[in-house]
Motif scaffolding. Structure first.
Motif, PDB file in Angstrom:
ATOM      1  N   GLY A  79       0.685  -1.419   0.045  1.00 41.98           N
ATOM      2  CA  GLY A  79       0.095   0.018   0.083  1.00 41.98           C
ATOM      3  C   GLY A  79       0.878   1.446  -0.041  1.00 41.98           C
ATOM      4  O   GLY A  79       0.676   2.201  -0.693  1.00 41.98           O
ATOM      5  N   PHE A  80       1.825   1.171   0.932  1.00 37.23           N
ATOM      6  CA  PHE A  80       2.818   2.483   0.760  1.00 37.23           C
ATOM      7  C   PHE A  80       3.632   2.475  -0.172  1.00 37.23           C
ATOM      8  O   PHE A  80       4.205   3.682  -0.587  1.00 37.23           O
ATOM      9  CB  PHE A  80       3.511   2.688   2.242  1.00 37.23           C
ATOM     10  N   LEU A  81       4.100   1.171  -0.912  1.00 38.33           N
ATOM     11  CA  LEU A  81       4.594   1.369  -2.065  1.00 38.33           C
ATOM     12  C   LEU A  81       4.052   2.168  -3.195  1.00 38.33           C
ATOM     13  O   LEU A  81       4.502   3.129  -4.078  1.00 38.33           O
ATOM     14  CB  LEU A  81       5.128  -0.147  -2.718  1.00 38.33           C
ATOM     15  N   GLY A  82       2.547   1.880  -3.176  1.00 40.40           N
ATOM     16  CA  GLY A  82       1.971   2.525  -4.202  1.00 40.40           C
ATOM     17  C   GLY A  82       1.864   4.042  -4.039  1.00 40.40           C
ATOM     18  O   GLY A  82       1.811   4.803  -5.070  1.00 40.40           O
ATOM     19  N   LEU A  83       1.765   4.476  -2.612  1.00 40.35           N
ATOM     20  CA  LEU A  83       2.130   6.020  -2.227  1.00 40.35           C
ATOM     21  C   LEU A  83       3.272   6.519  -2.754  1.00 40.35           C
ATOM     22  O   LEU A  83       3.264   7.592  -3.347  1.00 40.35           O
ATOM     23  CB  LEU A  83       1.884   6.125  -1.011  1.00 40.35           C
ATOM     24  N   PHE A  84       4.174   5.720  -2.495  1.00 39.71           N
ATOM     25  CA  PHE A  84       5.599   6.118  -3.192  1.00 39.71           C
ATOM     26  C   PHE A  84       5.748   6.395  -4.637  1.00 39.71           C
ATOM     27  O   PHE A  84       6.209   7.440  -5.082  1.00 39.71           O
ATOM     28  CB  PHE A  84       6.455   5.280  -2.690  1.00 39.71           C
ATOM     29  N   CYS A  85       5.118   5.388  -5.409  1.00 40.84           N
ATOM     30  CA  CYS A  85       4.982   5.681  -6.550  1.00 40.84           C
ATOM     31  C   CYS A  85       4.388   6.697  -7.354  1.00 40.84           C
ATOM     32  O   CYS A  85       4.776   7.555  -8.045  1.00 40.84           O
ATOM     33  CB  CYS A  85       4.587   4.410  -7.422  1.00 40.84           C
ATOM     34  N   ILE A  86       3.498   6.937  -6.469  1.00 42.78           N
ATOM     35  CA  ILE A  86       2.497   8.501  -6.864  1.00 42.78           C
ATOM     36  C   ILE A  86       3.288   9.546  -6.495  1.00 42.78           C
ATOM     37  O   ILE A  86       3.221  10.439  -7.423  1.00 42.78           O
ATOM     38  CB  ILE A  86       1.116   8.307  -6.181  1.00 42.78           C
ATOM     39  N   TRP A  87       3.819   9.559  -5.382  1.00 39.59           N
ATOM     40  CA  TRP A  87       4.697  10.653  -4.969  1.00 39.59           C
ATOM     41  C   TRP A  87       5.922  10.925  -6.137  1.00 39.59           C
ATOM     42  O   TRP A  87       6.300  11.988  -6.370  1.00 39.59           O
ATOM     43  CB  TRP A  87       5.234  10.441  -3.373  1.00 39.59           C
ATOM     44  N   HIS A  88       6.586   9.710  -6.426  1.00 38.06           N
ATOM     45  CA  HIS A  88       7.542   9.824  -7.483  1.00 38.06           C
ATOM     46  C   HIS A  88       7.159  10.398  -8.650  1.00 38.06           C
ATOM     47  O   HIS A  88       7.753  11.422  -9.316  1.00 38.06           O
ATOM     48  CB  HIS A  88       8.145   8.456  -7.790  1.00 38.06           C
ATOM     49  N   LEU A  89       6.078  10.388  -9.242  1.00 40.91           N
ATOM     50  CA  LEU A  89       5.427  10.423 -10.410  1.00 40.91           C
ATOM     51  C   LEU A  89       5.180  12.131 -10.352  1.00 40.91           C
ATOM     52  O   LEU A  89       5.381  13.104 -11.425  1.00 40.91           O
ATOM     53  CB  LEU A  89       4.235   9.913 -10.992  1.00 40.91           C
ATOM     54  N   LEU A  90       4.494  12.656  -9.204  1.00 40.27           N
ATOM     55  CA  LEU A  90       4.201  13.895  -9.132  1.00 40.27           C
ATOM     56  C   LEU A  90       5.233  14.919  -8.691  1.00 40.27           C
ATOM     57  O   LEU A  90       5.237  15.987  -9.094  1.00 40.27           O
ATOM     58  CB  LEU A  90       2.901  13.878  -7.860  1.00 40.27           C
ATOM     59  N   ILE A  91       6.224  14.206  -7.691  1.00 35.70           N
ATOM     60  CA  ILE A  91       6.902  15.171  -7.239  1.00 35.70           C
ATOM     61  C   ILE A  91       8.586  14.851  -7.296  1.00 35.70           C
ATOM     62  O   ILE A  91       9.421  15.421  -7.648  1.00 35.70           O
ATOM     63  CB  ILE A  91       6.842  15.318  -5.507  1.00 35.70           C
ATOM     64  N   GLY A  92       8.672  13.330  -7.135  1.00 40.46           N
ATOM     65  CA  GLY A  92      10.109  12.880  -6.994  1.00 40.46           C
ATOM     66  C   GLY A  92      10.956  13.296  -8.428  1.00 40.46           C
ATOM     67  O   GLY A  92      12.191  13.474  -8.183  1.00 40.46           O
ATOM     68  N   ARG A  93      10.323  12.951  -9.590  1.00 34.52           N
ATOM     69  CA  ARG A  93      11.085  13.219 -10.761  1.00 34.52           C
ATOM     70  C   ARG A  93      11.475  14.632 -10.756  1.00 34.52           C
ATOM     71  O   ARG A  93      12.541  15.083 -11.435  1.00 34.52           O
ATOM     72  CB  ARG A  93      10.261  12.824 -11.728  1.00 34.52           C
ATOM     73  N   ARG A  94      10.583  15.524 -10.371  1.00 34.24           N
ATOM     74  CA  ARG A  94      10.985  17.116 -10.376  1.00 34.24           C
ATOM     75  C   ARG A  94      12.128  17.489  -9.707  1.00 34.24           C
ATOM     76  O   ARG A  94      12.740  18.466  -9.808  1.00 34.24           O
ATOM     77  CB  ARG A  94       9.743  18.050 -10.051  1.00 34.24           C
ATOM     78  N   ARG A  95      12.284  16.865  -8.492  1.00 32.32           N
ATOM     79  CA  ARG A  95      13.300  16.809  -7.486  1.00 32.32           C
ATOM     80  C   ARG A  95      14.677  16.138  -7.862  1.00 32.32           C
ATOM     81  O   ARG A  95      15.635  16.123  -7.179  1.00 32.32           O
ATOM     82  CB  ARG A  95      13.080  16.174  -6.257  1.00 32.32           C
ATOM     83  N   GLY A  96      14.549  15.384  -9.313  1.00 32.30           N
ATOM     84  CA  GLY A  96      15.587  14.775  -9.804  1.00 32.30           C
ATOM     85  C   GLY A  96      15.854  13.255  -9.319  1.00 32.30           C
ATOM     86  O   GLY A  96      17.047  12.733  -9.340  1.00 32.30           O
ATOM     87  N   GLU A  97      14.814  12.791  -8.475  1.00 37.03           N
ATOM     88  CA  GLU A  97      15.107  11.435  -7.894  1.00 37.03           C
ATOM     89  C   GLU A  97      15.067  10.368  -9.164  1.00 37.03           C
ATOM     90  O   GLU A  97      14.321  10.556 -10.096  1.00 37.03           O
ATOM     91  CB  GLU A  97      13.917  11.096  -6.939  1.00 37.03           C
ATOM     92  N   THR A  98      16.008   9.609  -8.739  1.00 34.03           N
ATOM     93  CA  THR A  98      16.114   8.322  -9.764  1.00 34.03           C
ATOM     94  C   THR A  98      16.087   7.019  -9.189  1.00 34.03           C
ATOM     95  O   THR A  98      16.340   6.926  -7.830  1.00 34.03           O
ATOM     96  CB  THR A  98      17.385   8.696 -10.689  1.00 34.03           C
TER      97      THR A  98
END
Length: 596
Positions: A384-403
């Protein structure tokens, strides 16, 4: 030498704690402690630990007692009772019940192997045949009652602890046959004031303190009045004695209760006097428990020291890499996620496991019920929290330069890379670390006949029939810790706190709190309810209450895995070694005690 310090300290603590526990258990040599294996019904292997005091022989036989543990326990959990009986000159046989520990399953045996153990000990030439008794905690209580009623001529005294007689006549699926007033043996009951399972054992009562008003207690006592605690009913010399006592303990708390142990010793003293007279409260089990805890801590430190040593040795030192640079997570995001995780762990502890138990149950590949419910429970939360993490990555993480590199998924600290050779070395590190701890414990267990344990929390070697099961369970446990480490270090990464030691300590503590606080809150709510109202907060009868009790085992498990997860990530720069090591270690710690 610097990399060996913790390894040496851990080894010394294991040896010191185990040796001390062994000396206390053996009465400094006055008690011979031996492993016993017998063939039960259908040829099933039954394992037990036998305590034989010095001076006992065919010419000077001693009274004996078979001491049976409860559900999801093993013979070692009753070692406090076993030790105190043996110190007083009783021969003690403490078996692993059917499907537990080293004993194989015996289908359709209500005594769960106790009947076989009773007949075995009764036939020993150094046991007084007229003074053989039975003690059973929880499910072990039902087991000893069943064994006694099937072998009345062999038994003088039966004492149930946190348990009862009867239940079958009421159509209840558990319980045991009823003990009548003329059953042919003395009967005693020790029931904790805050026992969570009163509704299972005394069906007409809501609070453990009121078990003395239960018809299920009055019936074998042959009285219509409220049973008086500590009062002797009947005649113990003629085998009609009855007595009930109560200590201020919970269902599992009686294992660590001087008063409960003293009460049980006192019951036997009325029926089969101890060869060595001691005050019932003259007890030394506390020191053995402390020594076993020292050995438990030492074993963890030994494995951590071995891990440190391996990561400094060629060719496995290639696993050690720097942590990829990455900005810490926002404190607000971290706090929000931590609160959500704690809430999910607390709110889903019982309902999700109950759903898994009733819906999925067990299979030939995954035969351990509560291992299965734990996998579903923690696995669902992690997913469940992995799903939240994936959503966070798509909305915010990529813009922060996360890989994937910054999330700890690369086997190369500089570029995103996935190297199977690196993973093979990481797996080797994990396997050698756990195998080293396992071999040390197996030697201790076989040589001194002691486990490393505190209360119900133990680590013991795996019997042969459990090894094949472990191979199946290691896969889901590794997967759970893979996600857990990804969330902890890839998503919810903390800031740098300065020194490496400070970082390891703070990160470990934070991971432990996030993983375990929800369970701790549920246990605290349950205990608070028991001590204030006399009734459990969660569940009045059945497995829901048991889920809370078993939650105690999650706390030391997460304490250990938090240490290894944090160290491995900070030392290797990725989540692979930690996930593999924690998955292996958890499989060992869970499979070693779960019943079939």
């Amino acid at each position: 030498m610097k990399n060996s310090r913790l390894l040496i300290v851990g080894l010394l603590l294991v040896l010191l704690g185990s040796f001390t526990a062994s000396r206390i258990q053996s009465g400094s040599g006055a008690i011979d402690v031996v492993d016993v294996v017998i063939a039960g019904k259908n040829g099933a292997r039954l394992s037990a630990l036998m305590f034989v005091p010095e001076g006992v022989s065919a010419s000077t036989p001693a009274p004996a007692v078979v001491i049976a543990h409860g559900y999801v326990n093993q013979k070692e959990v009753m070692s406090n009772f076993s030790l105190e009986f043996a110190r007083r000159g009783y021969v003690v046989l403490a078996p692993d019940l059917s499907g537990h520990g080293g004993s194989q399953v015996i289908p359709d045996d209500g005594s769960r192997g106790v009947g076989d153990m009773l007949r075995y000990v009764h036939a020993l030439p150094f046991v007084h045949p007229d003074h053989v008794g039975l003690v059973g905690h929880s499910m072990g209580g039902w087991s000893v009652v069943t064994a006694a009623l099937e072998n009345r001529e062999l038994v003088r005294t039966v004492v149930v602890v946190g348990s009862s007689q009867g239940g079958h006549e009421a159509g209840f699926m558990l319980g045991a046959p009823s003990v009548s007033k003329d059953a042919g043996f003395n009967f005693g009951v020790e029931f904790g004031k805050y026992d969570e399972f009163v509704a299972i054992n005394y069906f007409d009562q809501k609070k453990a303190v009121d078990f003395v008003d239960s018809q299920w207690l009055k019936s074998p006592f042959n009285t219509e009045e409220r049973v008086v605690l500590g009062k002797a009913y009947g005649d113990f010399a003629r085998g009609t004695g009855r007595i009930a006592t109560q200590s201020a303990e919970t269902h599992a708390g009686v294992h660590q209760s001087s008063s409960a142990i003293a009460n049980v010793l006192g019951m036997f003293q009325r029926s089969s006097p101890a060869p060595l007279q001691k005050d019932p409260l003259d007890q030394v089990w506390q020191f053995k428990e402390a020594a076993s805890l020292v050995a438990y801590v030492g074993l963890i430190l030994f494995m951590l020291g071995l891990l440190i040593k391996l990561l400094a040795m060629q060719p496995l030192s290639a696993v050690a890499q720097p942590v990829p640079p990455r900005a810490p997570q926002s404190p607000l995001v971290y706090a929000a996620c931590a609160v959500l995780i704690v809430a999910a762990v607390a709110l889903l502890l019982v309902p999700l496991q109950m759903w898994a138990m009733h819906t999925l149950g067990v299979s030939d590949t995954f035969p351990l019920l509560f291992a299965n419910t734990s996998i579903v429970y923690f696995g669902a939360i992690q997913l469940g929290f992995l799903g939240l993490f994936c959503i966070w990555h798509l909305l915010i993480g990529r813009r922060r330069g996360e890989t994937l590199l910054t999330y700890g998924l690369s086997t190369n600290p500089a570029v995103m890379e996935f190297d199977w050779r690196y993973l093979a070395k990481a797996l080797s590190v994990a396997l050698i670390t756990v195998a080293g701890g396992y071999m040390l414990l197996a030697w201790i267990y076989g040589f001194w006949h002691v486990d490393v344990r505190w209360w119900m929390l133990l680590i013991r070697p795996l019997e042969a029939h459990r090894f094949s099961v472990a191979f199946a369970y290691v896969i889901p446990f590794v997967a759970i810790f893979f996600i857990n480490n990804l969330l902890a270090f890839g998503w919810l990464r903390l800031k740098d706190f300065g020194s490496d030691l400070r970082n390891n300590l703070i990160w470990t503590l934070a991971l432990f709190v996030v993983n375990s606080l929800g369970v701790a809150l549920v246990i605290a709510a349950q205990m608070g309810s028991l001590y204030t109202t006399g009734q459990p907060y969660i569940g009045e009868v059945g497995y829901d209450t048991l889920m809370v009790i078993l939650g105690n085992g999650f706390l030391p498990l997460f304490a250990v895995t938090s240490v290894f997860s944090t160290y491995c990530y900070r030392r290797t720069g990725n989540i692979y070694t930690g996930a593999l090591l924690c998955g292996l270690l958890t499989t060992w710690m869970v499979v070693c005690y779960q019943p079939f």
